[in-house]
Write a protein that holds these residues in place. Structure first.
Motif, mmCIF file in Angstrom:
data_model
loop_
_atom_site.group_PDB
_atom_site.id
_atom_site.type_symbol
_atom_site.label_atom_id
_atom_site.label_comp_id
_atom_site.label_asym_id
_atom_site.label_seq_id
_atom_site.Cartn_x
_atom_site.Cartn_y
_atom_site.Cartn_z
ATOM 1 N N LEU A 149 -2.659 18.613 -8.559
ATOM 2 C CA LEU A 149 -2.107 17.254 -8.494
ATOM 3 C C LEU A 149 -1.763 16.866 -7.062
ATOM 4 N N THR A 150 -1.339 17.847 -6.272
ATOM 5 C CA THR A 150 -1.064 17.566 -4.861
ATOM 6 C C THR A 150 -2.336 17.131 -4.157
ATOM 7 N N LEU A 151 -3.454 17.766 -4.474
ATOM 8 C CA LEU A 151 -4.740 17.394 -3.873
ATOM 9 C C LEU A 151 -5.088 15.952 -4.207
ATOM 10 N N VAL A 152 -4.875 15.553 -5.459
ATOM 11 C CA VAL A 152 -5.134 14.164 -5.870
ATOM 12 C C VAL A 152 -4.247 13.206 -5.086
ATOM 13 N N ALA A 153 -2.964 13.541 -4.970
ATOM 14 C CA ALA A 153 -2.023 12.670 -4.257
ATOM 15 C C ALA A 153 -2.388 12.540 -2.792
ATOM 16 N N VAL A 154 -2.815 13.629 -2.163
ATOM 17 C CA VAL A 154 -3.182 13.589 -0.748
ATOM 18 C C VAL A 154 -4.413 12.714 -0.542
ATOM 19 N N LEU A 155 -5.403 12.844 -1.414
ATOM 20 C CA LEU A 155 -6.607 12.013 -1.297
ATOM 21 C C LEU A 155 -6.268 10.531 -1.432
ATOM 22 N N ALA A 156 -5.426 10.208 -2.401
ATOM 23 C CA ALA A 156 -5.012 8.810 -2.570
ATOM 24 C C ALA A 156 -4.244 8.317 -1.358
ATOM 25 N N THR A 157 -3.408 9.173 -0.783
ATOM 26 C CA THR A 157 -2.629 8.798 0.394
ATOM 27 C C THR A 157 -3.533 8.555 1.597
ATOM 28 N N ILE A 158 -4.563 9.382 1.743
ATOM 29 C CA ILE A 158 -5.514 9.177 2.840
ATOM 30 C C ILE A 158 -6.166 7.806 2.716
ATOM 31 N N TRP A 159 -6.564 7.441 1.492
ATOM 32 C CA TRP A 159 -7.174 6.123 1.270
ATOM 33 C C TRP A 159 -6.204 5.014 1.682
ATOM 34 N N VAL A 160 -4.941 5.148 1.298
ATOM 35 C CA VAL A 160 -3.929 4.147 1.642
ATOM 36 C C VAL A 160 -3.734 4.076 3.153
ATOM 37 N N VAL A 161 -3.633 5.225 3.796
ATOM 38 C CA VAL A 161 -3.415 5.259 5.241
ATOM 39 C C VAL A 161 -4.571 4.594 5.972
ATOM 40 N N ARG A 162 -5.792 4.793 5.499
ATOM 41 C CA ARG A 162 -6.949 4.136 6.127
ATOM 42 C C ARG A 162 -6.839 2.622 6.015
ATOM 43 N N ARG A 163 -6.427 2.138 4.832
ATOM 44 C CA ARG A 163 -6.283 0.689 4.664
ATOM 45 C C ARG A 163 -5.210 0.129 5.608
ATOM 46 N N VAL A 164 -4.081 0.831 5.680
ATOM 47 C CA VAL A 164 -2.995 0.370 6.548
ATOM 48 C C VAL A 164 -3.405 0.479 8.009
ATOM 49 N N ASP A 165 -4.146 1.516 8.369
ATOM 50 C CA ASP A 165 -4.580 1.692 9.747
ATOM 51 C C ASP A 165 -5.498 0.547 10.167
ATOM 52 N N GLU A 166 -6.362 0.107 9.249
ATOM 53 C CA GLU A 166 -7.235 -1.035 9.558
ATOM 54 C C GLU A 166 -6.415 -2.292 9.792
ATOM 55 N N ARG A 167 -5.382 -2.487 8.978
ATOM 56 C CA ARG A 167 -4.523 -3.661 9.142
ATOM 57 C C ARG A 167 -3.701 -3.556 10.428
ATOM 58 N N TYR A 212 0.833 -1.200 0.000
ATOM 59 C CA TYR A 212 0.000 0.000 0.000
ATOM 60 C C TYR A 212 0.869 1.252 0.000
ATOM 61 N N TYR A 213 1.856 1.278 0.883
ATOM 62 C CA TYR A 213 2.732 2.448 0.957
ATOM 63 C C TYR A 213 3.631 2.544 -0.271
ATOM 64 N N ASP A 214 4.003 1.405 -0.856
ATOM 65 C CA ASP A 214 4.723 1.430 -2.131
ATOM 66 C C ASP A 214 3.899 2.161 -3.186
ATOM 67 N N ALA A 215 2.606 1.815 -3.258
ATOM 68 C CA ALA A 215 1.730 2.409 -4.263
ATOM 69 C C ALA A 215 1.567 3.909 -4.041
ATOM 70 N N ALA A 216 1.379 4.313 -2.774
ATOM 71 C CA ALA A 216 1.221 5.740 -2.473
ATOM 72 C C ALA A 216 2.490 6.511 -2.826
ATOM 73 N N THR A 217 3.639 5.949 -2.466
ATOM 74 C CA THR A 217 4.910 6.610 -2.770
ATOM 75 C C THR A 217 5.137 6.671 -4.268
ATOM 76 N N ALA A 218 4.783 5.592 -4.974
ATOM 77 C CA ALA A 218 4.929 5.564 -6.436
ATOM 78 C C ALA A 218 4.061 6.630 -7.095
ATOM 79 N N LEU A 219 2.867 6.847 -6.550
ATOM 80 C CA LEU A 219 1.985 7.876 -7.105
ATOM 81 C C LEU A 219 2.615 9.257 -6.972
ATOM 82 N N TRP A 220 3.114 9.577 -5.769
ATOM 83 C CA TRP A 220 3.775 10.869 -5.569
ATOM 84 C C TRP A 220 4.969 11.019 -6.511
#
Length: 241
Positions: free
Chosen positions: A210-228, A168-176
């Motif tokens: 584009l920063t707004l898009v990246a932040v929204l995607a990162t929030i989604w990733v952080v929620r998934r990781v937080d659940e795990r 998940y964090y790989d994907a978020a970092t790759a997006l940025w």
């Protein structure tokens, strides 16, 4: 109501707002509306978007009408004004000085090379460097988005042990990294074409949107990781007998 009762009630409200997050962990926005609000606040809201793009917009407009030296002077003056407004709004002092410093360095480069497009050269180099650093962090299995979030929220290293969270964090970092590279590629192409006006337009259009898009995607990733993380901590707190 006693002061003790009011304090207890306030503590309860804070726990509710944080979704029961343990001390040291920032609450992760859950609804789309909350995520949009968080992302919008992250980039500074309407005032932040305007203030950060204003010096570039002024440079583009003045350069097109009056030439390079007038554009440099007006851009620096606008940046000083923006910094003063940020200080009056009690925003972090660092943000004001970083913004002014960036404009001063960009203006100095433009003055040295004697071309308006030089105003964007340092920004392009920095953007390319950011993209490379983010990519390298993935390759060495330390995705920067995960490192920063975990360090800021005392999450420990569980996400590096959990392969799914790591991905998940790989994907978020790759997006940025991808978005930073896209900015660099487009602006460097325009730089070589000497399209100064379009360079400024691209700088603004590919900045906070584009920063707004990246932040929204990162929030989604952080929620998934937080659940795990919660499942991970529960499993380790109550191991199978």
């Amino acid at each position: 109501m006693s002061s003790h009762d009011r304090e207890h009630e306030r503590d309860g409200d804070e726990r509710d707002e944080g979704g029961g997050a343990p001390p040291g962990l920032r609450p992760v926005p859950e609804t789309l509306e909350a995520q949009l609000a968080y992302a919008w606040r992250y980039i500074g809201g309407a005032s932040g978007a305007i203030l950060t793009t204003l010096p570039v917009a002024v440079f583009v407009a003045v350069n097109a009408s009056f030439g390079l030296w007038h554009a440099i002077g007006m851009s620096v003056a606008t940046s000083v004004l923006v910094g003063a407004v940020q200080l009056l709004r009690r925003e972090p002092v660092g943000a004001a000085f970083v913004g002014l410093g960036g404009v001063l360095v960009s203006s100095a480069v433009a003055a040295i090379v004697g071309e308006a497009r030089g105003y964007y050269l340092i920004g392009n180099v920095i953007t390319a460097g950011i993209s490379a650093i983010l990519l390298i962090s993935i390759l060495v299995r330390r995705p920067l988005i995960g490192q920063v979030w975990a360090a800021a929220n005392s999450q420990g290293t569980f996400w590096r042990e959990d392969r799914t969270s790591l991905h998940y964090y790989d994907a978020a970092t790759a997006l940025w990294s991808l978005l930073a590279f896209a900015r660099f590629a487009v602006q460097q192409w325009l730089y070589h074409l000497d399209e100064t006006t379009w360079l400024g337009i691209a700088r603004v259009a590919m900045g906070w949107p584009l920063t707004l898009v990246a932040v929204l995607a990162t929030i989604w990733v952080v929620r998934r990781v937080d659940e795990r993380r919660k499942s991970y901590e529960t499993d380790h707190a109550h191991p199978p007998q």
